[in-house]
Design a protein around this motif. Structure first.
Motif, mmCIF file in Angstrom:
data_model
loop_
_atom_site.group_PDB
_atom_site.id
_atom_site.type_symbol
_atom_site.label_atom_id
_atom_site.label_comp_id
_atom_site.label_asym_id
_atom_site.label_seq_id
_atom_site.Cartn_x
_atom_site.Cartn_y
_atom_site.Cartn_z
ATOM 1 N N TYR B 45 -14.195 -36.368 5.918
ATOM 2 C CA TYR B 45 -12.768 -36.324 5.585
ATOM 3 C C TYR B 45 -12.272 -37.683 5.086
ATOM 4 N N GLY B 47 -13.924 -39.839 3.373
ATOM 5 C CA GLY B 47 -14.341 -39.961 1.981
ATOM 6 C C GLY B 47 -13.507 -39.089 1.055
ATOM 7 N N GLY B 50 -9.750 -40.516 1.209
ATOM 8 C CA GLY B 50 -9.518 -41.919 0.878
ATOM 9 C C GLY B 50 -8.900 -42.706 2.023
ATOM 10 N N ASP B 51 -8.850 -42.114 3.221
ATOM 11 C CA ASP B 51 -8.289 -42.823 4.384
ATOM 12 C C ASP B 51 -9.436 -43.387 5.233
ATOM 13 N N ASN B 53 -9.259 -45.888 7.477
ATOM 14 C CA ASN B 53 -8.810 -46.620 8.663
ATOM 15 C C ASN B 53 -9.921 -46.581 9.720
ATOM 16 N N PRO B 54 -10.337 -47.769 10.239
ATOM 17 C CA PRO B 54 -11.484 -47.801 11.167
ATOM 18 C C PRO B 54 -11.240 -47.079 12.486
ATOM 19 N N ILE B 55 -10.000 -46.762 12.827
ATOM 20 C CA ILE B 55 -9.773 -46.001 14.075
ATOM 21 C C ILE B 55 -10.410 -44.614 13.993
ATOM 22 N N TRP B 61 -13.220 -50.764 17.392
ATOM 23 C CA TRP B 61 -11.922 -51.062 16.789
ATOM 24 C C TRP B 61 -10.829 -50.185 17.401
ATOM 25 N N SER B 64 -9.757 -51.453 20.616
ATOM 26 C CA SER B 64 -9.050 -52.739 20.517
ATOM 27 C C SER B 64 -7.573 -52.534 20.177
ATOM 28 N N VAL B 65 -7.220 -51.388 19.616
ATOM 29 C CA VAL B 65 -5.803 -51.127 19.332
ATOM 30 C C VAL B 65 -5.214 -50.151 20.350
ATOM 31 N N GLY B 66 -5.926 -49.983 21.498
ATOM 32 C CA GLY B 66 -5.342 -49.229 22.606
ATOM 33 C C GLY B 66 -5.591 -47.738 22.582
ATOM 34 N N LEU B 67 -6.489 -47.277 21.713
ATOM 35 C CA LEU B 67 -6.827 -45.849 21.683
ATOM 36 C C LEU B 67 -8.040 -45.613 22.596
#
Lengths: 151, 156
Positions: B45, B47, B50-51, B53-55, B61, B64-67
């Protein structure tokens, strides 16, 4: 770092997008859509479409291109890798078909603080190159922790 | 012509469509969409959409952002909901409005089983324009992952 409130209302130059059949097929496949009208021209014609239509969430491909212009705006102060998707709205005027040549114009619709996070809303209007309205989309992103302070 | 279970389900799935003559009853339930999601689906998805985002592909990662770890793209869940709506409407061009709020992340463990999303939709009634309003839900592990999700569908 907080987002720049002064950017609310800022418009970005339209992004051109030519809709390819293989891209529509790839996107439909990636979301598990197997209905032949999204894959096969003959099935699409039989359903009364001029070509393969896009699935309803396909315009996100265009809004993502528009979004990249906004996120890269050094005046905004957004770290996209700390962002999650908060809300999504689409309004459709007509379907997107393979072969369409589209323009997607973005605008910062809102920046709001919500606790330690901030909401960034970006509106994208999609038209044909001739100006026919196709759809509009509002992406609301949550910038996690960008408002600063402690929980 | 064969009648009964499978044939009827197939007809709903392919969609003979909601026409002006179709009686649409508030409370009517649409056929559920059940979809397994594995990490590979998120890569595909990413690819296609085009999203990147490393989450959605990097556990370290995401934490590191609290997920809790890698989560599915909200738009992947919304696309599954879209499938239920267009299948019922019977036409790609029947959807007039479609909106959701992503109320809870969908963690996708790095296992062969992945996780599962269940999409349900209920007819709420007619709009002033004579369109049909649908209330939509998506659940993962029994928890709702969308709120205020709805679609407006045009009759043909």
């Amino acid at each position: 770092m907080p987002l720049n409130q002064d950017l609310v209302g800022k418009e970005y130059p339209p992004v051109r997008y030519e809709v390819g059949r293989e891209k529509l097929r790839e996107f439909a496949e990636s979301v598990g859509e197997t209905d032949p009208i999204y894959h096969d021209e003959e099935a699409a014609h039989a359903a009364g479409h001029p070509d393969i239509p896009a699935v309803p969430t396909f315009p996100i491909v265009l809004t993502t291109r528009v979004g990249q212009k906004v996120y890269e705006d050094p005046n905004l102060g957004l770290d996209y890798s700390r962002v999650v998707h908060g809300e999504q709205e689409f309004t459709y005027h007509r379907p997107i078909f393979a072969g369409d040549r589209l323009l997607a114009a973005g605008r910062v619709a809102a920046v709001q603080v919500k606790g330690r996070h901030e909401l960034l809303a970006i509106e994208t209007r999609v038209t044909t190159e001739e100006g026919e309205p196709v759809c509009s989309a509002v992406v609301t992103l949550i910038a996690r922790g960008s408002a600063g302070g402690s929980a | 012509m064969q009648r009964g279970g499978d044939a009827d389900r197939q007809r709903i799935r392919r969609g003979i469509g909601v026409t002006a003559a179709t009686e649409v009853t508030p409370g009517q339930k649409l056929e559920q969409v059940v979809q397994t999601i594995e990490r590979a689906d998120l890569v595909r998805y990413a690819g296609a959409s085009g999203d990147f985002n490393p989450i959605h592909w990097n556990d370290e990662w995401a934490r590191s952002v609290g997920l809790p770890g890698v989560i599915a793209h909200g738009m992947f869940t919304m696309a599954l909901v879209g499938r239920a709506v267009t299948a019922w409407a019977g036409a790609a061009d029947a959807v007039v409005e479609f909106s959701v709020r992503f109320s809870r992340p969908v963690p996708v463990p790095d296992t062969d089983e992945g996780t599962e999303i269940v999409v349900s939709a209920t007819v709420k009634g007619e709009t002033e324009d004579g369109h049909t309003r649908l209330a939509l839900t998506a659940t993962c592990q029994g928890e709702k992952v969308l709120s205020m999700a709805q679609a407006v569908v045009r009759k043909r």
